[in-house]
Design a protein around this motif. Structure first.
Motif, PDB file in Angstrom:
ATOM      1  N   GLN A  80       0.828  -1.207   0.000  1.00  0.00           N
ATOM      2  CA  GLN A  80       0.000   0.000   0.000  1.00  0.00           C
ATOM      3  C   GLN A  80       0.859   1.253   0.000  1.00  0.00           C
ATOM      4  O   GLN A  80       1.920   1.316   0.622  1.00  0.00           O
ATOM      5  CB  GLN A  80      -0.907  -0.021   1.229  1.00  0.00           C
ATOM      6  CG  GLN A  80      -1.857   1.164   1.341  1.00  0.00           C
ATOM      7  CD  GLN A  80      -2.736   1.068   2.586  1.00  0.00           C
ATOM      8  OE1 GLN A  80      -2.699   0.068   3.299  1.00  0.00           O
ATOM      9  NE2 GLN A  80      -3.510   2.107   2.842  1.00  0.00           N
ATOM     10  N   SER A  81       0.395   2.266  -0.681  1.00  0.00           N
ATOM     11  CA  SER A  81       1.082   3.553  -0.720  1.00  0.00           C
ATOM     12  C   SER A  81       1.219   4.125   0.690  1.00  0.00           C
ATOM     13  O   SER A  81       0.286   4.083   1.490  1.00  0.00           O
ATOM     14  CB  SER A  81       0.305   4.524  -1.609  1.00  0.00           C
ATOM     15  OG  SER A  81       0.848   5.819  -1.546  1.00  0.00           O
ATOM     16  N   ARG A 146       6.946   6.057 -12.961  1.00  0.00           N
ATOM     17  CA  ARG A 146       6.811   5.131 -11.842  1.00  0.00           C
ATOM     18  C   ARG A 146       8.137   4.849 -11.131  1.00  0.00           C
ATOM     19  O   ARG A 146       8.137   4.318 -10.024  1.00  0.00           O
ATOM     20  CB  ARG A 146       6.225   3.799 -12.307  1.00  0.00           C
ATOM     21  CG  ARG A 146       4.771   3.833 -12.702  1.00  0.00           C
ATOM     22  CD  ARG A 146       4.263   2.433 -12.951  1.00  0.00           C
ATOM     23  NE  ARG A 146       4.461   1.577 -11.772  1.00  0.00           N
ATOM     24  CZ  ARG A 146       4.415   0.248 -11.813  1.00  0.00           C
ATOM     25  NH1 ARG A 146       4.204  -0.374 -12.967  1.00  0.00           N
ATOM     26  NH2 ARG A 146       4.593  -0.461 -10.705  1.00  0.00           N
ATOM     27  N   GLN A 163       7.383   2.354   1.124  1.00  0.00           N
ATOM     28  CA  GLN A 163       6.755   2.230  -0.196  1.00  0.00           C
ATOM     29  C   GLN A 163       5.906   3.481  -0.431  1.00  0.00           C
ATOM     30  O   GLN A 163       4.832   3.645   0.145  1.00  0.00           O
ATOM     31  CB  GLN A 163       5.887   0.972  -0.248  1.00  0.00           C
ATOM     32  CG  GLN A 163       4.990   0.836  -1.483  1.00  0.00           C
ATOM     33  CD  GLN A 163       5.714   0.833  -2.810  1.00  0.00           C
ATOM     34  OE1 GLN A 163       5.926   1.903  -3.384  1.00  0.00           O
ATOM     35  NE2 GLN A 163       6.077  -0.353  -3.277  1.00  0.00           N
ATOM     36  N   PRO A 164       6.372   4.405  -1.289  1.00  0.00           N
ATOM     37  CA  PRO A 164       5.625   5.650  -1.506  1.00  0.00           C
ATOM     38  C   PRO A 164       4.386   5.469  -2.373  1.00  0.00           C
ATOM     39  O   PRO A 164       3.536   6.349  -2.446  1.00  0.00           O
ATOM     40  CB  PRO A 164       6.649   6.550  -2.196  1.00  0.00           C
ATOM     41  CG  PRO A 164       7.541   5.593  -2.927  1.00  0.00           C
ATOM     42  CD  PRO A 164       7.615   4.360  -2.059  1.00  0.00           C
ATOM     43  N   GLY A 165       4.321   4.314  -3.060  1.00  0.00           N
ATOM     44  CA  GLY A 165       3.181   4.052  -3.940  1.00  0.00           C
ATOM     45  C   GLY A 165       3.633   3.898  -5.379  1.00  0.00           C
ATOM     46  O   GLY A 165       4.187   4.829  -5.967  1.00  0.00           O
ATOM     47  N   GLY A 166       3.442   2.697  -5.936  1.00  0.00           N
ATOM     48  CA  GLY A 166       3.774   2.456  -7.333  1.00  0.00           C
ATOM     49  C   GLY A 166       5.224   2.136  -7.596  1.00  0.00           C
ATOM     50  O   GLY A 166       5.601   1.856  -8.742  1.00  0.00           O
TER      51      GLY A 166
END
Length: 345
Positions: A80-81, A146, A163-166
């Motif tokens: 998850q972001s 990305r 995890q910043p997202g993507g």
């Protein structure tokens, strides 16, 4: 006649009994093969070492493979972001060093290059160009959006990654080298005083053979293309180079290992994270020698992306022993970094 490279900091190897015998082990891991040659200590059986080596490599796969949905890396890439994740010690060590090389090379090396690797067909998430389809400029631009190692945040005290997202991390350019080191560490823990470890062409050696010789290994030479094979200039104009692998590793990155051709143009598997395209220059291979195979593996990729001129400048600046081989109209040409030349016998 062969050229010989000798490690400058080589310590005296342990004495091996003249009647000792060399055992050979082999297996499969990381989508390739592995092999170990070693002098077995008294009371240690080859089957025991075989099992231990495989377990070490399986651990690297279970933590760092993008091809395994259940790996720690795959779970991080799907996370998850805005979430933090405690990573296994081995995974964190590799990711931490990958980010260091990314910083040192100004992004020529980037562990978040995964979306581009997949887009070009060299990863697990799509056929891409390796099956003959050229990505569009729009696809490449979207994949570039990305990636970005600077978006990763590492907490060294708690061994966490953000995890910043993507973000899609791909450690294929360093995990094999780490696997070699991981196996070497296991062998030393078992009391093995002489070994040669190889995983998918990356190598690390220690000690000497019963006859007193070191583990001699020839540096990989790039393979000529079909067009070059048909001409008269495909044979390298330089002699083979052999290396004494005692307390030393070799990692090689080359455009002849994984590539595809479209309209007569070769597209290699090494992607320039800064442009989103496979490296376009004439560099055919880079071999790096270092005590750590993990470090050599990452640096070989970074220098391949940088190319001969920038790569040589980087090698000089960081005292890296590297051999660059380029394609030209006259055939293959090579350049050695000063640290590599200093090893010539």
């Amino acid at each position: 006649m062969n050229r010989v490279l000798i490690p400058l900091t080589m310590a005296q190897p342990p004495t091996i009994p003249a009647d000792a015998h060399i055992a050979g082990l082999a297996g499969a891991s990381m989508g390739t093969t592995w092999s170990v040659k070693l002098v077995l200590p008294a009371g240690i059986f080859a089957e025991q070492i075989q099992s231990g080596v495989q377990q070490r490599l399986d651990q690297v796969v279970s933590q760092m493979s993008t091809w395994l949905d259940s790996s720690d890396l795959s779970r991080f890439n799907r996370a998850q972001s805005g979430s933090w994740h405690v990573l296994p010690e081995e995974f964190f060590k590799v990711l931490d060093y990958a980010c260091y090389v990314a910083q040192q090379s100004n992004g020529a090396y980037d562990p978040t290059v995964g979306p581009l690797v997949n887009l070009w067909g060299f990863g697990p998430d799509g056929p891409g160009s390796a099956c003959g389809d050229m990505p569009t400029a729009e696809d490449i631009s979207a994949a570039l959006e990305r990636k970005g190692w600077t978006r990763l945040r590492l907490d060294r005290l708690q061994r966490r990654a953000f995890q910043p997202g993507g973000i899609y991390v791909d450690l294929s350019s360093i995990a094999k080298g780490y696997g070699v080191d991981h196996v070497a560490e296991y062998l030393q823990q078992q009391g093995v005083q002489s070994y040669l470890v190889e995983v998918g062409g990356e190598l690390r050696g220690y000690g000497s053979k019963p006859d007193g010789d070191p583990w001699w290994v020839a540096l990989e030479q790039p393979l000529p293309s079909a067009a070059e094979q048909a001409g008269d200039t495909a044979v390298p104009a330089f002699p083979p180079t052999i290396v004494a692998l005692h307390e030393l590793s070799i990692a090689t990155s080359g455009d002849y290992r994984r590539f595809f051709d479209i309209d007569g143009k070769r597209y290699a598997h090494t992607i320039d994270p800064r442009t989103g395209y496979p490296v376009p220059h004439a560099l055919a291979s880079v071999a790096v020698l270092h005590a750590s195979c993990m470090i050599a593996d990452a640096l070989a990729t970074a220098l391949t992306v940088l190319g001969v001129e920038e790569g040589m400048q980087y090698a000089r600046q960081h005292d890296i022993a590297a051999l660059f081989v380029s394609r030209s109209e006259a055939g293959f040409e090579e350049k050695m970094s000063p640290a590599c030349k200093a090893m010539l016998e």
